[in-house]
Design a protein around this motif. Structure first.
Motif, PDB file in Angstrom:
ATOM      1  N   ILE A  28       7.506  18.462 -37.041  1.00 25.44           N
ATOM      2  CA  ILE A  28       7.227  19.107 -38.327  1.00 25.44           C
ATOM      3  C   ILE A  28       8.497  19.201 -39.175  1.00 25.44           C
ATOM      4  CG2 ILE A  28       6.533  21.311 -39.386  1.00 25.44           C
ATOM      5  CD1 ILE A  28       4.543  21.635 -37.072  1.00 25.44           C
ATOM      6  N   GLY A  29       9.654  19.196 -38.514  1.00 24.14           N
ATOM      7  CA  GLY A  29      10.917  19.287 -39.241  1.00 24.14           C
ATOM      8  C   GLY A  29      11.125  18.190 -40.267  1.00 24.14           C
ATOM      9  N   LYS A  30      10.472  17.038 -40.092  1.00 21.53           N
ATOM     10  CA  LYS A  30      10.665  15.946 -41.051  1.00 21.53           C
ATOM     11  C   LYS A  30      10.151  16.325 -42.433  1.00 21.53           C
ATOM     12  CE  LYS A  30       6.363  13.481 -39.860  1.00 21.53           C
ATOM     13  NZ  LYS A  30       5.803  12.298 -39.171  1.00 21.53           N
ATOM     14  N   TYR A  31       9.167  17.190 -42.502  1.00 17.41           N
ATOM     15  CA  TYR A  31       8.643  17.621 -43.801  1.00 17.41           C
ATOM     16  C   TYR A  31       9.619  18.571 -44.496  1.00 17.41           C
ATOM     17  CZ  TYR A  31       4.405  15.581 -41.909  1.00 17.41           C
ATOM     18  OH  TYR A  31       3.504  14.706 -41.351  1.00 17.41           O
ATOM     19  N   PHE A  32      10.280  19.412 -43.735  1.00 14.88           N
ATOM     20  CA  PHE A  32      11.337  20.249 -44.302  1.00 14.88           C
ATOM     21  C   PHE A  32      12.495  19.377 -44.789  1.00 14.88           C
ATOM     22  CE2 PHE A  32       8.983  23.269 -41.803  1.00 14.88           C
ATOM     23  CZ  PHE A  32       9.155  24.489 -42.429  1.00 14.88           C
ATOM     24  N   ASP A  33      12.897  18.411 -43.956  1.00 17.57           N
ATOM     25  CA  ASP A  33      14.019  17.539 -44.310  1.00 17.57           C
ATOM     26  C   ASP A  33      13.740  16.768 -45.592  1.00 17.57           C
ATOM     27  OD1 ASP A  33      15.248  18.417 -42.005  1.00 17.57           O
ATOM     28  OD2 ASP A  33      14.785  16.608 -40.845  1.00 17.57           O
ATOM     29  N   SER A  34      12.536  16.231 -45.721  1.00 19.85           N
ATOM     30  CA  SER A  34      12.209  15.426 -46.897  1.00 19.85           C
ATOM     31  C   SER A  34      12.132  16.260 -48.171  1.00 19.85           C
ATOM     32  CB  SER A  34      10.885  14.692 -46.685  1.00 19.85           C
ATOM     33  OG  SER A  34       9.800  15.610 -46.571  1.00 19.85           O
ATOM     34  N   THR A  35      11.903  17.572 -47.997  1.00 18.55           N
ATOM     35  CA  THR A  35      11.864  18.477 -49.148  1.00 18.55           C
ATOM     36  C   THR A  35      13.251  18.993 -49.497  1.00 18.55           C
ATOM     37  OG1 THR A  35       9.640  19.154 -48.425  1.00 18.55           O
ATOM     38  CG2 THR A  35      10.690  20.530 -50.082  1.00 18.55           C
ATOM     39  N   GLY A  39      13.898  25.886 -42.607  1.00 18.66           N
ATOM     40  CA  GLY A  39      12.983  27.001 -42.433  1.00 18.66           C
ATOM     41  C   GLY A  39      12.210  26.922 -41.147  1.00 18.66           C
ATOM     42  N   THR A  40      11.042  27.563 -41.154  1.00 15.71           N
ATOM     43  CA  THR A  40      10.196  27.602 -39.971  1.00 15.71           C
ATOM     44  C   THR A  40       8.736  27.585 -40.399  1.00 15.71           C
ATOM     45  OG1 THR A  40       9.718  28.800 -37.915  1.00 15.71           O
ATOM     46  CG2 THR A  40      10.140  30.131 -39.870  1.00 15.71           C
ATOM     47  N   PHE A  41       7.896  27.125 -39.489  1.00 13.73           N
ATOM     48  CA  PHE A  41       6.450  27.113 -39.722  1.00 13.73           C
ATOM     49  C   PHE A  41       5.755  27.457 -38.425  1.00 13.73           C
ATOM     50  CE2 PHE A  41       2.339  24.985 -39.340  1.00 13.73           C
ATOM     51  CZ  PHE A  41       1.690  25.464 -40.464  1.00 13.73           C
ATOM     52  N   ALA A  42       4.692  28.243 -38.511  1.00 14.62           N
ATOM     53  CA  ALA A  42       3.894  28.558 -37.330  1.00 14.62           C
ATOM     54  C   ALA A  42       2.420  28.544 -37.700  1.00 14.62           C
ATOM     55  CB  ALA A  42       4.273  29.916 -36.755  1.00 14.62           C
ATOM     56  N   LEU A  43       1.628  28.062 -36.765  1.00 15.43           N
ATOM     57  CA  LEU A  43       0.177  28.001 -36.914  1.00 15.43           C
ATOM     58  C   LEU A  43      -0.442  28.587 -35.657  1.00 15.43           C
ATOM     59  CD1 LEU A  43      -2.287  26.788 -38.575  1.00 15.43           C
ATOM     60  CD2 LEU A  43      -2.088  24.822 -37.031  1.00 15.43           C
ATOM     61  N   LEU A 208      14.820  31.927 -51.155  1.00 17.12           N
ATOM     62  CA  LEU A 208      13.973  32.178 -49.993  1.00 17.12           C
ATOM     63  C   LEU A 208      12.524  32.091 -50.435  1.00 17.12           C
ATOM     64  CD1 LEU A 208      13.576  33.204 -47.022  1.00 17.12           C
ATOM     65  CD2 LEU A 208      13.471  35.503 -48.026  1.00 17.12           C
ATOM     66  N   GLY A 209      11.758  31.243 -49.776  1.00 13.77           N
ATOM     67  CA  GLY A 209      10.354  31.080 -50.126  1.00 13.77           C
ATOM     68  C   GLY A 209       9.435  31.339 -48.948  1.00 13.77           C
ATOM     69  N   TRP A 210       8.248  31.842 -49.244  1.00 12.83           N
ATOM     70  CA  TRP A 210       7.230  32.126 -48.242  1.00 12.83           C
ATOM     71  C   TRP A 210       5.872  31.583 -48.698  1.00 12.83           C
ATOM     72  CZ3 TRP A 210       8.190  34.850 -43.710  1.00 12.83           C
ATOM     73  CH2 TRP A 210       9.254  35.762 -43.671  1.00 12.83           C
ATOM     74  N   VAL A 211       5.040  31.221 -47.715  1.00 17.34           N
ATOM     75  CA  VAL A 211       3.591  31.140 -47.905  1.00 17.34           C
ATOM     76  C   VAL A 211       2.977  31.671 -46.622  1.00 17.34           C
ATOM     77  CG1 VAL A 211       1.614  29.777 -48.609  1.00 17.34           C
ATOM     78  CG2 VAL A 211       3.909  28.971 -49.193  1.00 17.34           C
ATOM     79  N   ILE A 212       2.130  32.696 -46.745  1.00 19.34           N
ATOM     80  CA  ILE A 212       1.483  33.284 -45.574  1.00 19.34           C
ATOM     81  C   ILE A 212      -0.015  33.333 -45.823  1.00 19.34           C
ATOM     82  CG2 ILE A 212       3.514  34.655 -44.960  1.00 19.34           C
ATOM     83  CD1 ILE A 212       2.131  37.111 -46.128  1.00 19.34           C
ATOM     84  N   MET A 228      10.979  29.314 -45.825  1.00 24.30           N
ATOM     85  CA  MET A 228      11.901  28.238 -46.177  1.00 24.30           C
ATOM     86  C   MET A 228      13.002  28.753 -47.080  1.00 24.30           C
ATOM     87  SD  MET A 228       9.074  26.407 -48.658  1.00 24.30           S
ATOM     88  CE  MET A 228      10.030  24.984 -49.133  1.00 24.30           C
ATOM     89  N   GLU A 229      14.159  28.105 -47.017  1.00 25.58           N
ATOM     90  CA  GLU A 229      15.240  28.453 -47.931  1.00 25.58           C
ATOM     91  C   GLU A 229      15.953  27.196 -48.383  1.00 25.58           C
ATOM     92  OE1 GLU A 229      18.990  30.174 -46.066  1.00 25.58           O
ATOM     93  OE2 GLU A 229      17.482  30.780 -44.601  1.00 25.58           O
ATOM     94  N   ALA A 230      16.558  27.292 -49.562  1.00 27.51           N
ATOM     95  CA  ALA A 230      17.181  26.122 -50.171  1.00 27.51           C
ATOM     96  C   ALA A 230      18.205  26.566 -51.194  1.00 27.51           C
ATOM     97  CB  ALA A 230      16.122  25.255 -50.850  1.00 27.51           C
ATOM     98  N   PRO A 231      19.163  25.696 -51.514  1.00 24.58           N
ATOM     99  CA  PRO A 231      20.104  26.001 -52.598  1.00 24.58           C
ATOM    100  C   PRO A 231      19.363  26.182 -53.914  1.00 24.58           C
ATOM    101  CG  PRO A 231      20.817  24.075 -51.337  1.00 24.58           C
ATOM    102  CD  PRO A 231      19.432  24.384 -50.896  1.00 24.58           C
ATOM    103  N   SER A 232      20.025  26.810 -54.863  1.00 26.65           N
ATOM    104  CA  SER A 232      19.373  27.151 -56.135  1.00 26.65           C
ATOM    105  C   SER A 232      18.984  25.949 -56.972  1.00 26.65           C
ATOM    106  CB  SER A 232      20.287  28.070 -56.962  1.00 26.65           C
ATOM    107  OG  SER A 232      21.540  27.440 -57.196  1.00 26.65           O
ATOM    108  N   ASN A 233      19.546  24.770 -56.672  1.00 27.60           N
ATOM    109  CA  ASN A 233      19.219  23.589 -57.473  1.00 27.60           C
ATOM    110  C   ASN A 233      17.923  22.914 -57.033  1.00 27.60           C
ATOM    111  OD1 ASN A 233      20.350  22.694 -55.041  1.00 27.60           O
ATOM    112  ND2 ASN A 233      21.099  20.798 -55.949  1.00 27.60           N
TER     113      ASN A 233
END
Length: 258
Positions: A28-35, A39-43, A208-212, A228-233
């Motif tokens: 699943i990390g590849k989707y974070f990397d491509s974005t 972060g983390t994801f749980a189902l 810092l972003g969330w979807v729950i 998920m978290e990311a730089p401001s740009n």
């Protein structure tokens, strides 16, 4: 190279439940990397008790500001105490805004006014009763969920979603049902997708972003949390939902076959 799948058969305890079958899926990390985010994801599959998790340590051990995901609990408290009568109740801002509109569009001033009407003592009572994160309000009743005062883990977020869905939080059934109606964002013959987003900044200045929420297929709920978290740009406004849907699609959702 990422390990595709690791199975943990240990007695891990998570806030949502105590699963014996935890799949740590590093793919699943590849989707974070491509974005361009981390972060983390749980189902959580409620029917089987199975967890699928990417970045287990972040999921269970790291606490973050809830940002606008706090509107879930905020709304429950407001409805239960009568500060807000129902989702159609308006508060006059620049124009009349309903709670439903403020919830779905993350209109902060509406909920800031609601927090002031609830008051610090009552808010604290409910945060303590729910054992919500670190329970901390600090000095500002109308901003503690945005400024890194109160924090909770992704695991705790998932636990709240599960208890909300099954009307297991310490609120009336009506209160649960109103909030669940506000969370429903997509509904068709294949699935129903319910969620709340959140966006703020960490102390280091990163976003810092969330979807729950949860997704239902064939009347079967699966609970999820995306942190998920990311730089401001990097804009997380749209990236949050796009990332969520890529991961859920990878897990076989949206076709009504789960």
């Amino acid at each position: 190279m990422r390990k595709l799948l690791v199975i943990l058969n240990v007695g891990l305890f998570f806030a949502a439940c105590s699963p014996n079958n935890v799949q740590v899926n590093e793919e699943i990390g590849k989707y974070f990397d491509s974005t361009g985010v981390k972060g983390t994801f749980a189902l959580f599959d409620n029917g089987t008790g199975d967890f699928t998790i990417y970045n287990l340590n972040r999921y269970k051990d790291s606490a973050y500001s809830p940002a606008s995901t706090f509107k879930v609990v905020h709304s429950l408290i407001a409805l239960e105490t009568g500060v807000v009568s129902d989702e159609k109740m308006t508060i006059q801002l620049d124009s009349a805004v309903t709670m439903e509109t403020a919830f779905k569009n993350s209109i902060v001033p509406y909920y800031q006014e609601v927090a002031r009407r609830i008051g610090k003592d009552t808010m604290q009572f409910w945060l303590d009763s729910l054992q919500y994160g670190n329970h901390s309000i600090g000095k500002s009743i109308d901003s503690f969920w945005l400024n890194n005062t109160i924090k909770l883990t992704p695991d705790e977020q998932l636990g709240i979603m599960k208890r909300l869905f099954f009307n297991q939080l310490p609120f009336q059934k009506r209160t649960h049902e109103i909030v669940k109606r506000m969370m429903l964002r997509e509904s068709n013959a294949n699935y129903q997708l319910s969620y709340k987003t959140g966006l703020t900044y960490n102390e280091n200045g990163d976003q810092l972003g969330w979807v729950i929420g949860w997704i239902e297929e064939n009347k079967h709920p699966y609970f999820f949390v995306l942190n998920m978290e990311a730089p401001s740009n990097i804009s997380l406004v749209d990236a949050r939902i796009l990332l969520l849907k890529k991961i859920l699609s990878n897990q076989g959702f949206f076709e009504g076959k789960r």
